[in-house]
Design a protein around this motif. Structure first.
Motif, mmCIF file in Angstrom:
data_model
loop_
_atom_site.group_PDB
_atom_site.id
_atom_site.type_symbol
_atom_site.label_atom_id
_atom_site.label_comp_id
_atom_site.label_asym_id
_atom_site.label_seq_id
_atom_site.Cartn_x
_atom_site.Cartn_y
_atom_site.Cartn_z
ATOM 1 N N TRP A 169 9.310 5.377 16.836
ATOM 2 C CA TRP A 169 7.941 5.882 17.156
ATOM 3 C C TRP A 169 7.014 6.000 15.795
ATOM 4 N N ARG A 170 5.777 5.736 15.927
ATOM 5 C CA ARG A 170 4.874 5.643 14.882
ATOM 6 C C ARG A 170 4.139 7.024 14.406
ATOM 7 N N ALA A 171 3.738 7.147 13.194
ATOM 8 C CA ALA A 171 3.034 8.325 12.654
ATOM 9 C C ALA A 171 2.341 8.208 11.269
ATOM 10 N N SER A 172 1.543 8.910 10.789
ATOM 11 C CA SER A 172 0.906 8.890 9.663
ATOM 12 C C SER A 172 1.858 9.709 8.574
ATOM 13 N N PRO A 173 1.677 9.428 7.338
ATOM 14 C CA PRO A 173 2.239 10.407 6.269
ATOM 15 C C PRO A 173 1.910 11.992 6.562
ATOM 16 N N LEU A 174 0.849 12.176 6.990
ATOM 17 C CA LEU A 174 0.473 13.694 7.285
ATOM 18 C C LEU A 174 0.896 14.282 8.365
ATOM 19 N N ALA A 231 0.981 -1.261 0.188
ATOM 20 C CA ALA A 231 0.199 0.076 0.051
ATOM 21 C C ALA A 231 0.954 1.324 0.054
ATOM 22 N N GLU A 232 0.109 2.356 -0.158
ATOM 23 C CA GLU A 232 0.821 3.589 -0.194
ATOM 24 C C GLU A 232 0.037 4.772 0.275
ATOM 25 N N GLY A 233 0.592 5.289 1.134
ATOM 26 C CA GLY A 233 0.028 6.822 1.713
ATOM 27 C C GLY A 233 0.981 8.143 1.414
ATOM 28 N N ALA A 234 0.391 9.393 0.808
ATOM 29 C CA ALA A 234 1.299 10.464 0.809
ATOM 30 C C ALA A 234 0.216 11.405 0.920
ATOM 31 N N ALA A 235 1.135 12.533 1.729
ATOM 32 C CA ALA A 235 0.508 13.789 1.947
ATOM 33 C C ALA A 235 1.420 14.946 1.594
ATOM 34 N N ILE A 236 0.764 16.122 1.111
ATOM 35 C CA ILE A 236 1.554 17.156 0.932
ATOM 36 C C ILE A 236 0.835 18.353 1.438
ATOM 37 N N VAL A 237 1.531 19.211 2.446
ATOM 38 C CA VAL A 237 1.025 20.265 3.198
ATOM 39 C C VAL A 237 1.626 21.547 2.638
ATOM 40 N N TYR A 266 6.365 23.735 0.476
ATOM 41 C CA TYR A 266 5.384 22.591 0.484
ATOM 42 C C TYR A 266 6.387 21.535 1.361
ATOM 43 N N ALA A 267 5.598 20.726 1.901
ATOM 44 C CA ALA A 267 6.395 19.482 2.555
ATOM 45 C C ALA A 267 5.609 18.373 2.359
ATOM 46 N N MET A 268 6.172 17.232 2.152
ATOM 47 C CA MET A 268 5.589 16.160 1.550
ATOM 48 C C MET A 268 6.051 14.840 2.368
ATOM 49 N N ARG A 312 -10.778 5.454 6.414
ATOM 50 C CA ARG A 312 -9.706 4.531 6.243
ATOM 51 C C ARG A 312 -8.863 5.165 5.265
ATOM 52 N N GLN A 313 -8.541 6.614 5.108
ATOM 53 C CA GLN A 313 -7.561 7.371 4.720
ATOM 54 C C GLN A 313 -6.210 7.067 5.158
ATOM 55 N N TRP A 314 -5.404 6.140 4.813
ATOM 56 C CA TRP A 314 -4.024 5.797 5.366
ATOM 57 C C TRP A 314 -3.171 6.783 5.529
ATOM 58 N N ALA A 315 -3.144 7.764 4.534
ATOM 59 C CA ALA A 315 -2.100 9.022 4.584
ATOM 60 C C ALA A 315 -2.555 9.754 5.785
ATOM 61 N N ALA A 316 -3.625 9.593 6.386
ATOM 62 C CA ALA A 316 -4.112 10.631 7.542
ATOM 63 C C ALA A 316 -4.196 9.805 9.010
ATOM 64 N N VAL A 317 -4.659 8.728 8.530
ATOM 65 C CA VAL A 317 -4.873 7.754 9.935
ATOM 66 C C VAL A 317 -3.810 6.612 10.425
ATOM 67 N N ALA A 318 -2.933 6.431 9.468
ATOM 68 C CA ALA A 318 -2.225 5.195 9.467
ATOM 69 C C ALA A 318 -0.994 5.559 10.784
#
Length: 698
Positions: free
Chosen positions: A515-520, A379-385, A626-628, A409-415
């Motif tokens: 430690w754990r985090a989401s891509p976002l 799977a893949e999750g990606a976020a740009i802010v 931007y950060a990604m 279940r938006q992995w990029a935000a909640v994984a």
């Protein structure tokens, strides 16, 4: 002499049944049954709250219009089930269109098949009920079906997983009572419009409405549906889930399923012909059209009236991309609720999303970008802010190679996955606030963390002194653990402050990314290096308006100080070194000649990371604007990332998208107190920047 008084004038023997008595008894039975149905329906409508929702059905069904930051449409969001509360409709992707935007052929086929007297009854077709009881056919009108699919969904037997005659009778009685109400309140055309926009398609819980049906099945706008296509769609309505077929479905099973759909299409066309709504020639032309829905690859034989299905299987490479906002809808609802707004009272929202960036990121995540298709299970999750305030520019996720279509279940935000070596820039930023600089040196040699021997990904040691900058570029674990020694408590506070969570089962050094985090969350943390040290909570909402178009307040968490501005600028430079320096392993992120000629050569920094079990591979980076963050792996943490994706730095290749985005800011911040030594950004001599206390965990 008077005759004998009868024993009683009120008791008589049995009287013979006459036609008159039979009619009176039948009418009395109908009256009792009607009163009972009305009473049961009133009780059901009141107990479920459906009475008020039916009265306000138009606003209940009217979705939230969603626009991107430039006002371009992104789709709509239904008012749907939220947690355990039951609102108007189950969560399904939808887009509402007026009747003028629907093909007359579809409206004709739909009304003729489902409720031919729709325009002559008041919501309940009493003449249809006896025939329905005798034949076993459905007795529901279009109006009653609308109620079932909307205000009564989640109650009784529909969309609840419960069965039973009592539940069915309760729902039917509620429909019987409410149908005349909404017919009187809205009129038949409005009821029809609401109905065609709330029909469940392609299986309950996935898609809803004629717009999505036309787009998903035929790739057509609803206004352009032909008679043959319309009859096919209407024929699906009793069981829309049968349209779906997987690649593993046996060919004979798939062919039999499509033939059943073809028969339903012909039944619908025949109803139109027998009722005189279409001519014989029109019937023959529609029946002779060899339809091939997007999901299906169909082989026909014959022509005209002899057209028949020979075989039908799932089309190879078929993908159904949802509306851009589909996978974000639950995130938007949550943000509205956290702002104190009831989503059902919101008519339009403007998101911070950039439609172009979102489309580009979605293509990459779906396997159409530089990294190519991913194998199943990866799977893949990606976020740009946006570093200026934390607005989310793009957010995309996949699960096992398929586009995520489940709200929430938006992995990029909640994984929550181990962040691996992407933590090292945060560690070094902590150390820069305690006197170290990019030029501080440590030896790359055998190192221990307690009883654990620390090695590098290369499996070797340089056995010499290296600067922090070089250590970050080479991602040396030995130096990270040495720098983290004595700073672990400070690092933990920072990680908690940026929204990472500790893995209690991993006792290794947090300097190694346990430690754990989401891509976002990772993208938001990296954005702080380009925003003068400010940590801005990522958010999707830019503006919100009510049904009347009035703006609604959007209270938002303020940005918090995470780093000293000199520390932040030094860390930004550290990350650009990981791309530009000789030891870089992501040289492909350097600006090309074309980038320089087109003005895309702005500084770009990046850091990759991979867990020891290779179940997770990361890359995080930033430009001045931007950060990604990108994550590739197994959502369940059980299967390793394929070797080719790991060795080719697939996650980091996605960061090339940053150069294609429009930039207002093309140079990184340069605060007073920062100088350069040998091209490396360091504090002025004698300046000892100090980081503020990290924000409290949220």
């Amino acid at each position: 002499m008077m005759g004998r008084w009868p024993r009683t004038p009120f008791i008589r023997g049995p009287q013979p049944w006459t036609l008159r008595r039979l009619l009176r008894a039948g009418l009395a039975g109908v009256g009792v049954l009607t009163l009972g149905t009305v009473g049961l329906g009133l009780a059901g409508a009141l107990s479920t709250g459906a009475w008020g929702r039916a009265w306000n059905l138009r606003s209940e069904l009217l979705p939230i219009e969603v626009q991107d930051r430039r006002g371009d449409p992104l789709g709509v969001i239904d008012h749907c089930q939220e947690r355990s509360a039951v609102n108007a409709v189950p969560c399904r992707e939808s887009l509402s269109v007026p009747l003028s935007g629907v093909s007359p052929a579809f409206l004709l086929a739909y009304v003729a098949k489902e409720d031919v007297r729709f325009f002559s009854h008041a919501g309940v077709d009493l003449g249809r009920l006896p025939r329905a009881l005798l034949s076993g056919a459905g007795g529901s009108t279009i109006t009653m079906q609308l109620l079932k699919n909307s205000v009564l969904a989640g109650h009784f037997d529909y969309d609840t997983g419960r069965e039973g005659l009592g539940l069915v009778l309760g729902r039917k009685a509620a429909e019987f009572v409410l149908a005349p109400l909404i017919t009187w309140r809205y009129g038949r055309r409005e009821v029809l419009a609401m109905s065609v926009n709330s029909l469940p398609w392609i299986g309950i819980g996935q898609r809803k409405g004629i717009y999505d049906a036309a787009r998903a099945v035929f790739g057509s706008d609803p206004a352009d549906l032909t008679l043959a296509q319309s009859a096919f769609l209407v024929g699906l309505l009793p069981a829309p889930g049968r349209y779906l077929v997987s690649e593993d479905t046996p060919p004979e099973t798939a062919t039999a399923r499509f033939r059943a759909m073809r028969r339903s299409q012909l039944v619908t066309l025949n109803i139109l012909r027998t009722r005189g709504l279409i001519s014989e020639q029109t019937y023959q032309e529609a029946a002779a059209t060899p339809l091939e829905p997007r999901l299906w690859q169909v082989e026909y034989a014959g022509s005209g009236g002899d057209l028949r299905v020979v075989s039908a299987v799932r089309r190879q490479g078929y993908r159904q991309e949802p509306e851009p906002v589909w996978a974000m809808q639950e995130l938007v609802r949550r943000e509205l609720r956290s702002s104190g707004l009831d989503p059902r009272r919101v008519g339009r929202v403007v998101l911070t999303i950039d439609a172009g960036a979102q489309a580009a990121l979605s293509r990459r995540v779906s396997g159409e970008g530089e990294t190519g298709a991913r194998p199943p299970g990866t799977a893949e999750g990606a976020a740009i802010v946006d570093v200026r305030g934390g607005g989310v520019i793009a957010l995309a996720s996949s699960t096992g190679g398929e586009q995520s279509s489940q709200p929430g279940r938006q992995w990029a935000a909640v994984a929550r996955r181990p962040v691996a070596s992407t933590v090292k820039p945060l560690l070094y930023a902590v150390s820069f606030g305690e006197g170290l600089t990019q030029l501080s040196t440590f030896r790359d040699e055998a190192t221990r963390y307690g009883a654990q021997a620390i090695g590098n990904n290369s499996g070797t040691f340089l056995n010499r002194a290296v600067s922090v900058r070089e250590a970050n570029t080479r991602s040396l674990n030995t130096v990270a653990v040495q720098v983290g020694s004595g700073r672990e408590a400070a690092l933990r506070r920072v990680l908690a402050g940026v929204g990472y969570t500790e893995d209690p089962g991993n006792r290794s050094s947090p300097a190694l990314g346990t430690w754990r985090a989401s891509p976002l969350s990772v993208a938001a943390a990296y954005a702080s290096f380009a925003s003068a040290g400010q940590l801005c909570p990522p958010h999707l909402l830019a503006e919100a308006y009510d049904r009347s178009g009035r703006p609604l307040p959007l209270p938002r968490r303020a940005c918090a100080e995470l780093w000293d501005e000199v520390v932040a600028a030094q860390t930004f430079d550290l990350l650009t070194g990981a791309v530009q320096d000789r030891a870089s392993h992501v040289r492909f992120l350097r600006p090309s000649l074309a980038d320089r000629l087109t003005g895309r050569a702005m500084p770009l920094g990046a850091k990759s990371g991979t867990t020891d079990d290779v179940n997770d591979t990361w890359c995080a980076g930033l430009t001045p604007q931007y950060a990604m963050a990108v994550w590739l792996g197994d959502p369940d943490g059980r299967v390793s990332v394929p070797v080719n994706l790991y060795r080719e730095q697939a996650a980091c290749r996605e960061l090339s998208l940053l150069r294609t985005l429009p930039h207002d800011l093309k140079t990184p911040p340069a605060p007073p107190g920062l100088t350069r030594v040998g091209g490396v950004a360091v504090p002025l001599a004698g300046l000892r920047p100090r980081n503020p206390t990290p924000p409290s965990p949220r």
